[in-house]
Design an enzyme around this catalytic site. Structure first.
Site, PDB file in Angstrom:
ATOM      1  N   ASP A   4       0.839  -1.187   0.000  1.00 41.90           N
ATOM      2  CA  ASP A   4       0.000   0.000   0.000  1.00 41.90           C
ATOM      3  C   ASP A   4       0.880   1.246   0.000  1.00 41.90           C
ATOM      4  O   ASP A   4       2.004   1.214  -0.492  1.00 41.90           O
ATOM      5  CB  ASP A   4      -0.927  -0.035   1.227  1.00 41.90           C
ATOM      6  CG  ASP A   4      -2.282   0.595   0.939  1.00 41.90           C
ATOM      7  OD1 ASP A   4      -2.324   1.803   0.692  1.00 41.90           O
ATOM      8  OD2 ASP A   4      -3.296  -0.136   0.965  1.00 41.90           O
ATOM      9  N   HIS A  17      -3.529   6.319   3.465  1.00 44.50           N
ATOM     10  CA  HIS A  17      -4.319   5.144   3.101  1.00 44.50           C
ATOM     11  C   HIS A  17      -3.725   3.865   3.675  1.00 44.50           C
ATOM     12  O   HIS A  17      -4.425   3.058   4.296  1.00 44.50           O
ATOM     13  CB  HIS A  17      -4.378   5.084   1.577  1.00 44.50           C
ATOM     14  CG  HIS A  17      -5.258   4.019   1.023  1.00 44.50           C
ATOM     15  ND1 HIS A  17      -4.834   2.737   0.821  1.00 44.50           N
ATOM     16  CD2 HIS A  17      -6.558   4.064   0.601  1.00 44.50           C
ATOM     17  CE1 HIS A  17      -5.825   2.027   0.303  1.00 44.50           C
ATOM     18  NE2 HIS A  17      -6.873   2.803   0.151  1.00 44.50           N
ATOM     19  N   SER A  20     -11.164  -0.627   0.064  1.00 49.79           N
ATOM     20  CA  SER A  20      -9.834  -0.589   0.666  1.00 49.79           C
ATOM     21  C   SER A  20      -9.883  -0.906   2.150  1.00 49.79           C
ATOM     22  O   SER A  20      -8.900  -1.380   2.714  1.00 49.79           O
ATOM     23  CB  SER A  20      -9.210   0.808   0.488  1.00 49.79           C
ATOM     24  OG  SER A  20      -8.725   0.992  -0.800  1.00 49.79           O
TER      25      SER A  20
END
EC number: 3.4.21.96
Length: 1902
Positions: free
Chosen positions: A217, A281, A620
């Site tokens: 990620d 994120h 996600s």
């Protein structure tokens, strides 16, 4: 570049917008970081004076406070910089208030060396108690209760405060500092409870211990307090394990026990923390998987699904601001490393929409490889809803598509667990609770408060219901309020008025606040309102609002308690749809099942950098939930106490990863659709259902039995089918020790058969039952212990069920032991091929109003790059459509449209795609592109645009196969075609768009004027007849007209009929201005008309006003204007303070005229007249002033016949500036803005300062603040008056102001930028393909800028430039981390330089010749061969057409080479064909080859004529054959036509009677019929003679073999004998051997025997070796080391070869002597060349006194004589002579330098100069010539043969070149003299030479 993969590459699956449910910050303050900062601050303060510290604080407070606020809010998801000034001041932040009094540790009450814990706590409590008065004062300001108190390390407490009130706190007595604190969010346990995670923790104690999850990620902050393990002793990856891996991998490092390994694969460094400010994120994802917060306060910790799992920080997104995407190479590296290091699970919350399942995709292949190594892959499905939802990206279908899938790559990976998102049940947000203290309670409910200042503004207030005239709840009109509203909270209804008007009227009525009730009748809150922040306002849902209205109506005088606070409230989205509306639909485009499972992903709380937390939504967030759950499953499998442990240990590779997925899918709980009667949510949306982690662990612990489809997948993929009865098989596996039976649930909801439906009102997709459909098992389901059972099921559909629909549902089985199994199924009833791949023109997606034109042709202007929609027309109602008959472009370079391309709205993913241009007969003109696959069109929310397929353009050219040139195609009708196969289908679809190529403009004739009376007004029209024979007149009917130079550029024409010869009658109305310009006479008319291809005709004509018969004067442009200024048409300025005004018109005769100037004086106009056109032109000078002028036009030069008089005003006085100042007169500034001031003249209308319009006051003064940037700024000021005259002044101001020193602080040269730089061997000037080195140069903005690349500091030069090199190699994606800083600031930013290159062109190998022409009579030519490259992508073009390409998304770092087999047909033209074959790699390196093919149609040739040499009896007959035509070849066959060969020039020699076939052939492969010739006249040999000849040859062969084996003869003759022996044996073995052939073979063999040469005898070997040694010594080192150009070897090496051959004895003496002679010839040539080169011309051309020849001639003669000699010994003597001559010439050169003469007469013996003795004649070599006065050149002394020469003393010594240096025979050194006789040296030479010659002579005699 070719490698433009996957649209926008791979994007973070991302967080979707939270909209109304955006979460506000919540939670208490943490003080630790702030305390340490305060401590450091105190230490710093001690090092400076109080005054200095105060000044420093003053300077930095504002900046640091704002930055601290922004940082704190950013962690909460709030962008401080996007708030307006009021919001920035009103927002609450968390602070630590520090007291002036010292804390316990510093106030002297404690001894740090021995104070007890109790004493410390006691003194700390005293300090805290003393804070009471300050706390009270603080609470008065903040209206907040103080938070946690501190007293030991720091004396202070925490609290919340509005930003605007922070200074107030600082003014309170006793307060030392107010420090902004970091903020933490509470986690939301609801998501874990939804999936029964807590039950696993409590029941099984599984929390992920001993497992590793790879987080691929944007990065992890390993220092976050929740990134911890409870016990780091028993971990899977130790520091030692990681270090072993990094030693091998050469990248990455160990961070801590929780995050044992990490690497930034995008930037190629160890910075694994995401530096994105607004949200991180990867950190959020990591927290969901494995955060391990402690404590009971949810505000201070987060606990993930597997809190004790280790996490790998595999950062694949760059910290560079230049890119938000990642690519295949980066991703593949991270996946591979995850598997290598031993990750149990990898998570990828990322993807590229609408993927496929091909293993050509490098990411999918990498996932497959990871699975095979035992690493499970969990991947998000994507956040794009359906492809039919237009711009919304939700579960809607506006287009009625059968193929709506959007699941992204790599989530489409077969082996991955692909995760959909469900909504969380609850969310924390600002909410209101309304109570009356007795029984009423409304809420808590989500609200949007107009300002946080108003949280208490509604509490304990009375309420007022505003009613309209009808008595209903008012919408807030001011007239509906009464005086009773004053001081109360007004309640109004949403609608009609704007929100701020509702606020304004409530405030005007005196209300204390406002509540707006929603008008939709639902429980949905009103949260998206545009409210002002100055009046207390919020909204309520319809339901809650009506309850409040009812209560207030019944209790008008009662007050209500209103509490507004951050509260955990039900997630309204969950009540509307349990699934997240954004979650991407499946299946994969080939009908494979996806997504696999659902997990909570909507509104999830998790970690952020720097101990922060936030709320995000997206798949996600769902994917890491499953990744964490699979870590728990893996831990259960590893539990040795698990009763099935032995079974689990057998699972390896994909068997293991598939098992984890199967167990979770088998135990998942299908979600029902609460909006549609609780039917199922489609498996294409939810997969197998919501994960139930406890159920999965229960299964692993108690009964891990499974059910899968026949192909092993835990979902049934029915694919497409057309029969109403579809059978399929399921495999049940019983892993227990007892027999199991299963019953299929008969629940009519969950287990019904469903299909997809669309809500006609909203477009929402939902499932509906298929009445009459059922699934039944073919037999009872019984599974023996430890076995599997395969059971057949039948899906039955009603006969009435229409095709082209999905069929889907769930099968649920209950086991005899109470266990349950869940299995989704899905298929397509109908033909999956049938769905269109491309939307048609004006098709279902066509929506111009929404900016989506769907599939549309594009026409491009090459000069500007501007694109136009082809064929676009607008009807009378303004509706736009594409007319496919009006699509055209032109090959004329002057046309507007120069090429055509297509923008396709692809409705489906397509494979094997080809884009072609066809001519009018359907023949292929060219292939524009070929692709292995294309992704469907969808709306990309990140880029806010549709992702279309933009096909290549065609410019109207084609490849002419006859000569290999590019030519322009003929005008005509063509077709733009796309074809391809829908993924999952097998039938090619074709979509054609017709268009025309038209290079000829329309013709226009009969331009005239007409008039009509319309509504009492005369309307004039310009009429004409026009015709276009191909593309047609412009379909938009646009036309441009001019009447007497008055233009109308936006006119349109109408059709008024057609003429007999096909012309269209057109008319276009004149504008009012044009009509006014008409006169009675010759009016000039201009008509500009185009065809659909944009070819233009500009037709001029002279037209009469309708009804007019007179020919009056007409002045173009409507006459001379009332005003002439600098903007007037016809005015042209000059440099003398004025200009010229020119006008024109028509009149039947010459026109003359006068004008008046600025002084009022009359002058003649300058006029010209064209009688052919009745037109005139006149001009008059004008002055830069303001004055009145008159112009008179006359019909005669005497000015007696006045035609027309004009009065005009010349207005050319430009405005003026006075006292204009830039930056108060300074050229420099250090500010962000400068002032520009000045005064302008009174007639000035506007002043523009740059882009700003300055305000003018009454005195015409202006003052403007102009922003400036760092560096030079050119400021322009322009004044414009009423007449349009302008005056401009400008000045350059240099600014040193730079608010962000690091912004744009580094720039690179030659096109290099931060981010990706893609290039090949020739496209980048900074790169050297030979070395692989890139030289990067650039410049920094400031002298204080620092630059670090790849960990190395880059030196910055004084001129601020820099240069550094990078080794890029020749292939790959090479990222280099860059850190930019500034020495004046304590901050840096990280960027990346990434280079994607391929510097090696592909190789192309063709089977057909590319050097010589190919001839054929077959029109179907096949181009075959292979192409290879160092990377895996290749594309092939033939004759300019793209005919083949490979899968374009490659991993350029894979190291795998590319290979393409070429087998392409080409249709040949008669005659010459030039076929151009080109292969191109991923970076556009191209290799091209041409094949020239001549084709003639197949024909039969005339047979050849065969002639024998004799027809009489003979032993042999020679047959000759002649073809019937030139250019043909005759072939013959002696084996009945089985094989043919060319007839030799001398004919075919026949030795035996028989039949021979002859045929003619030509280059094209044409043949004649074969003709037979029978030979019958061969006379046979006498058998006895033949036998005797055979015996004689047999004996001779035996003798030859004996001689060959003896070893006595040299290699060459022995080899020749062997060849002759073989040839003789072949002759002997012939069945038709003749006496002549045997005799000839005997003769040849005897010759070879006679030529045998004996090997070198031992005595000759010794002599030869001595001779060679003497020659080597004579050459010496210098000459011996020179190279023989004919062999490339040194002379010494050549002699060494001879020595080796002599020692081997394999050659004769003569052979050796011949070879030696060649070597000596080369030596002589080299030596002579060297002497001549070293001799200047003035010496070389001087005469040698002894010979009378020049020195050059002496050299040449000696060389020629030596080389002419046949004897090696003679050659050696000449070599010695040349060496002697070299010495003499050198002396002559030295003498010439001294005396200036070059005649060889200046030397003296005592100086070594010599007498210039001439070179000896060939016969004189070796004779005594007297003292030559010099020593020979190096290498000149020849060692003597000790057997024949004794002339040197035993005391003599020699140097390394063989030169005598001491002893009796030594020569004098340079500068020495000697008394020895001159003959002493020559005597030695003579003796040596005589010895050598004698030896040779003796050898010959022997």
């Amino acid at each position: 570049m070719q490698r433009k993969k996957k649209g926008l590459s791979i994007l973070l699956a991302g967080t979707v917008a939270l909209g109304a449910l955006a979460v506000l910050p919540v939670g208490e303050i943490q003080a630790k970081a702030a305390i340490s900062q305060q401590t450091k601050g105190s230490s710093l303060a001690n090092t400076v004076t109080a005054a200095t510290a105060k000044q420093a604080a003053t300077d930095t407070t504002a900046a640091t406070t704002n930055q601290a606020i922004a940082t704190q809010l950013a962690a909460k998801g709030i962008d401080y910089n996007k708030l307006n000034k009021v919001q920035q001041q009103d927002i609450y932040v968390d602070v630590i208030v520090q007291m002036s009094a010292a804390p316990a540790s510093e106030n002297g009450t404690l001894r740090t060396d021995y104070s007890s814990t109790a004493e410390i706590q006691q003194e700390t409590n005293k300090v805290i108690a003393a804070q009471a008065s300050v706390k009270a004062a603080v609470e008065q300001v903040t209206q907040q209760t103080a938070g946690e108190s501190y007293g030991y390390v720091v004396n202070g407490f925490s609290t919340k405060v509005r930003v605007v009130d922070i200074p107030k706190l600082k003014q309170i007595a006793g307060v030392k500092t107010v420090t902004l604190a970091k903020v933490y969010y509470p986690t939301d346990a609801k998501a874990n409870s939804m999936a029964n995670v807590q039950a696993v923790w409590s029941n099984y104690k599984y929390k992920g211990e001993g497992t590793v999850v790879s987080v691929i990620d944007s990065g992890i902050d390993p220092t976050h307090k929740d990134m911890r393990l409870s016990d780091d002793k028993d971990v899977k990856l130790t520091k030692s394990d990681v270090e072993k891996f990094t030693d091998t991998a050469k990248h990455g490092r160990y961070f801590n026990s929780k995050v044992p390994y990490g690497f930034n694969y995008a930037d190629n460094n160890d910075t694994i923390t995401d530096d994105t400010v607004d949200e991180q994120h990867g950190m959020h994802v990591a927290g969901i998987i494995g955060a391990n917060g402690t404590g009971d306060d949810p505000a201070k910790s987060v606990v993930g699904v597997a809190p004790e799992a280790q996490l790998l920080a595999m950062k694949v997104f760059t910290n560079s601001d230049t890119s938000a995407t990642t690519g295949s190479s980066t991703l593949v590296s991270a996946i591979e490393d995850s598997a290598k290091i031993g990750a149990d699970v990898l998570n990828m919350s990322l993807g590229s929409d609408s993927g496929n399942q091909t293993l050509e995709d490098p990411e999918l292949a990498a996932v497959q490889n990871a699975n095979e190594s035992g690493t499970a892959a969990v991947i998000s499905a994507g956040n794009s809803g359906t492809s039919g939802s237009a711009t919304e990206g939700v579960n809607k279908d506006y287009y009625g598509l059968q193929d709506n899938e959007m699941v992204g790559t790599p989530g489409t990976s077969r082996g991955a667990t692909t995760v959909a998102s469900a909504e969380n049940t609850d969310v924390i947000t600002q909410a209101v609770t309304i109570t009356d203290g007795t029984g009423l309670q409304l809420g808590p409910g989500t609200i949007q408060l107009s300002s946080n200042d108003f949280t208490g503004s509604f509490d304990q207030k009375k309420f007022y219901v505003v009613k309209d005239a009808s008595g209903n709840l008012s919408k807030g009109a001011l007239a509906d309020y009464t005086a009773d509203a004053k001081g109360k909270i007004a309640i109004v209804k949403r609608g009609e008025l704007s929100f701020d008007d509702k606020q304004k009227y409530a405030q005007a009525a005196g209300a204390a606040g406002l509540i707006i009730v929603n008008n939709d009748g639902t429980a949905t809150p009103v949260t998206s309102m545009a409210l002002t922040t100055t009046f207390p306002t919020f909204g309520l849902s319809s339901v809650t609002g009506q309850k409040l209205v009812d209560w207030v109506t019944a209790h008008p005088d009662d007050s209500l308690g209103v509490k507004i606070a951050l509260t955990l409230v039900p997630n309204q989205k969950y009540t509307e749809d349990k699934m997240s509306d954004f979650t991407s639909y499946g299946p994969v485009s080939n009908l494979s099942f996806k997504p696999d499972i659902t997990a909570p992903g909507g509104n999830i709380w998790s970690t952020q950098n720097n101990n922060g937390y936030t709320n995000m939504s997206g798949t996600s967030m769902a994917s890491p939930f499953i990744a964490g759950s699979q870590a728990l499953l893996k831990q259960a499998l590893n539990n040795k106490n698990n009763p099935f442990y032995a079974y689990y240990k057998q699972l390896k590779g994909t068997a293991l990863t598939d098992f984890l997925k199967t167990v979770e899918m088998n135990t998942a709980q299908p979600i029902n659709d609460i909006n549609y009667n609780n039917v199922i949510v489609s498996p294409r949306r939810q997969g197998a259902g919501l994960v139930d982690v406890k159920a999965a662990i229960d299964a692993l612990e108690k009964n891990p039995s499974t059910v899968v489809a026949e192909n092993g997948y835990p979902a049934v993929e029915l694919k497409d089918f057309t029969s109403t009865d579809k059978t399929f098989k399921l495999t049940f596996t019983n892993s227990t020790t007892h027999e199991l039976t299963y019953q299929m649930d008969s629940n009519t909801d969950t287990n019904a058969v469903y299909t997809s439906a669309t809500d006609p009102n909203s477009g929402v997709l939902y499932d509906k039952k298929i009445d009459g459909a059922a699934i039944k098992a073919g037999s009872n389901i019984t599974v023996p212990a430890g076995k599997t059972a395969q059971i057949e099921f039948t899906l039955s559909l009603p006969k009435s069920f229409d095709q082209q629909q999905f069929v889907e549902g769930f099968l649920n089985f209950k086991g005899s032991d109470g266990s349950r199994l869940n299995l989704p199924y899905m298929g397509f009833f109908g033909d999956w091929n049938d769905g269109k791949i491309v939307d048609s023109l004006n098709g279902i997606t066509y929506s111009p109003a929404g900016g989506n034109f769907g599939t549309v042709p594009l026409l491009t202007n090459k000069n500007t790059g501007t694109q136009y929609y082809g064929g676009m027309v607008t009807d009378a109602d303004g509706n736009q459509t594409v007319d496919d008959q009006a699509i055209a472009f032109s090959s004329d370079k002057n046309a507007l449209y120069n090429d055509i391309s297509m923008k396709y709205y692809l409705l489906r993913n397509i494979s094997n795609v080809q884009v072609d241009i066809l001519d009018g007969q359907g023949n292929k003109v060219t292939t524009l592109s070929s692709s292995t696959n294309l992704t469907k069109t969808y709306y990309n929310a990140h880029s806010q645009q549709y992702i279309y397929y933009n096909a290549p353009a065609w410019d109207g050219t084609y490849y002419d196969q006859r000569d290999g040139n590019i030519k322009t195609a003929d005008d005509g009708s063509y077709t733009y075609r796309i074809s391809g196969v829908p993924e999952g289908g097998d039938k090619r679809q074709v979509f054609d768009v017709p268009f025309k190529l038209d290079s000829k403009a329309p013709t226009v004739r009969h331009v005239a004027l007409s008039a009509k009376t319309e509504n009492g007004k005369t309307q004039y029209y310009l009429t004409a007849e026009a015709k276009d024979d191909l593309s047609g007149l412009d379909a938009t009917k646009s036309v441009k007209t001019a009447i007497n130079e008055v233009t109308n550029l936006d006119a349109t024409f109408t059709d008024a009929g057609t003429t007999a010869d096909g012309y269209t009658k057109i008319e276009t109305p004149l504008s009012d201005e044009q009509a006014q310009a008409l006169g009675n006479g010759d009016n000039s008319a201009e008509l500009y008309l185009t065809d659909n291809a944009s070819n233009a005709t500009d037709q001029d004509a002279s037209v009469q006003k309708p009804g007019s018969t007179s020919f009056d004067l007409i002045v173009n442009g409507g006459g001379i204007p009332d005003k002439i200024s600098s903007t007037t048409t016809g005015y042209e300025a000059n440099t003398q303070g004025g200009g010229t005004y020119t006008f024109s018109g028509t009149y039947p005769a010459a026109v003359d005229g006068t004008y008046t100037n600025a002084q009022g004086k009359k002058h003649d106009l300058n006029t010209t007249y064209d009688a052919a056109t009745n037109s005139f032109t006149a001009s008059m000078p004008v002055t830069n002033a303001d004055y009145a002028a008159q112009v008179d036009l006359y019909a005669d030069k005497a000015h007696t016949q006045l035609l027309k008089h004009f009065d005009t005003k010349v207005r050319l006085t430009a405005p003026t500036f006075t006292d204009l100042k830039f930056n108060n007169g300074s050229d420099q500034t250090s500010e962000a803005t400068i002032k520009v001031t000045g005064t302008v003249s009174a007639d000035t209308k506007t002043v523009n300062v740059g882009d700003t319009v300055a305000a003018l006051d009454a005195q015409h003064h202006f003052s403007v603040d102009v922003p400036v940037n760092y560096g030079d700024n050119t400021i322009k000021v322009t004044a414009t008056d009423e007449d349009g005259n302008t005056t401009t002044e400008q000045k350059t101001i240099t600014s040193s102001y730079d608010p962000d020193m690091l912004k744009n602080s580094v720039t690179f040269d030659q096109g290099v930028t931060f981010g990706a730089n893609e290039f090949n061997a020739t496209s980048a000037k900074f790169y050297d393909p030979k070395t692989g080195i890139a030289t990067i140069t650039g410049k920094v903005k400031h002298p204080t800028t620092t630059l670090q690349v790849d960990g190395k500091q880059i030196p910055i030069k004084d001129d601020l430039t820099f240069s550094f090199t990078l080794d890029l190699g020749t292939l790959g994606q090479k990222p280099f981390g860059v850190v930019v800083g500034d020495t004046t600031q304590n901050k840096t930013f990280q960027e990346a330089l990434t280079f994607i290159l391929d510097a090696v062109a592909p190789t192309l190998s063709l089977e057909s010749s590319t050097d010589a022409p190919v001839y054929t009579n077959d029109p179907n030519f096949q181009i075959t061969g292979t192409a290879t490259d160092n990377a895996q992508y290749l594309s092939l073009s033939i004759n300019g057409s793209s005919v083949a390409s490979q899968y374009v998304d490659i991993n350029i770092n894979s190291g795998k080479p590319g290979h393409m087999a070429i087998d392409q047909p080409v249709k040949l033209l008669e005659g010459k064909n030039v076929l151009t074959v080109a292969v191109t790699d991923s970076e556009d390196n191209t290799t091209t080859k041409n094949i020239t093919v001549y084709y003639e149609p197949k024909k039969t040739l005339a047979a050849p004529t065969v002639t024998p040499s004799t027809t009489e009896p003979a032993k042999t007959v020679t047959l000759t054959a002649n073809s019937a035509a030139t250019g043909e070849t005759v072939q013959y066959s002696a084996d009945g036509g089985k094989t043919y060969q060319d007839v030799p020039a001398a004919g075919v020699t026949v030795t035996a009677n028989g039949t021979f076939k002859f045929k003619s052939t030509d280059l094209y492969g044409n043949e004649s019929p074969a003709v037979d010739y029978v030979v019958t006249n061969i006379k046979a040999d006498d058998p006895a003679q033949l036998q005797a000849a055979k015996q004689e040859l047999t004996n001779l062969i035996a003798s030859a073999k004996t001689l060959s084996a003896s070893g006595k003869y040299d290699d060459a003759t022995t080899t020749a004998l062997a060849a002759a022996t073989q040839k003789a044996q072949t002759a002997l073995d012939q069945t038709n051997a003749s006496v002549d052939s045997l005799t000839g073979a005997n003769r040849d063999l005897q010759t070879a025997i006679n030529q045998l040469a004996a090997k070198l005898p031992a005595d000759k070997k010794t002599s030869l070796l001595n001779q060679l040694q003497s020659v080597k010594a004579a050459l010496g080192t210098d000459l011996g080391n020179q190279t023989d150009p004919s062999t490339g070897k040194t002379f010494t090496a050549a002699l060494d070869d001879l020595v080796a051959q002599a020692q081997a004895g394999t050659q004769t003496d003569d052979q050796h002597q011949a070879t030696l002679a060649k070597v000596l010839d080369a030596v002589l040539a080299k030596l002579a060349e060297g002497i001549k080169a070293a001799t200047p011309a003035e010496v070389g051309n001087a005469k040698d006194a002894a010979t009378g020849k020049t020195w050059y001639a002496d050299i040449a003669d000696t060389l020629t004589s030596g080389q002419a000699s046949a004897d090696a010994s003679d050659k050696l003597a000449h070599l010695q002579a040349l060496q002697s001559l070299k010495t003499k010439v050198a002396a002559a050169v030295e003498a010439a330098k001294t005396v200036g003469k070059g005649d060889g007469t200046t030397g003296t013996s005592d100086k070594g100069g010599g007498q210039g003795t001439p070179a000896p004649a060939p016969g004189d070599i070796g004779k005594d010539k007297g003292d030559e006065g010099s020593q020979p050149s190096s290498g000149g002394n020849i060692p003597t043969n000790p057997a024949t020469t004794t002339s040197t003393s035993t005391d003599d010594t020699t140097d390394r070149n063989g030169q005598l240096t001491s002893g009796k025979g030594a020569l004098p050194k340079t500068g020495e003299t000697t008394e020895r006789p001159a003959f002493g040296f020559l005597g030695v030479i003579v003796v040596i030479l005589m010895g050598v010659l004698g030896l040779k002579r003796k050898q010959r005699e022997e």
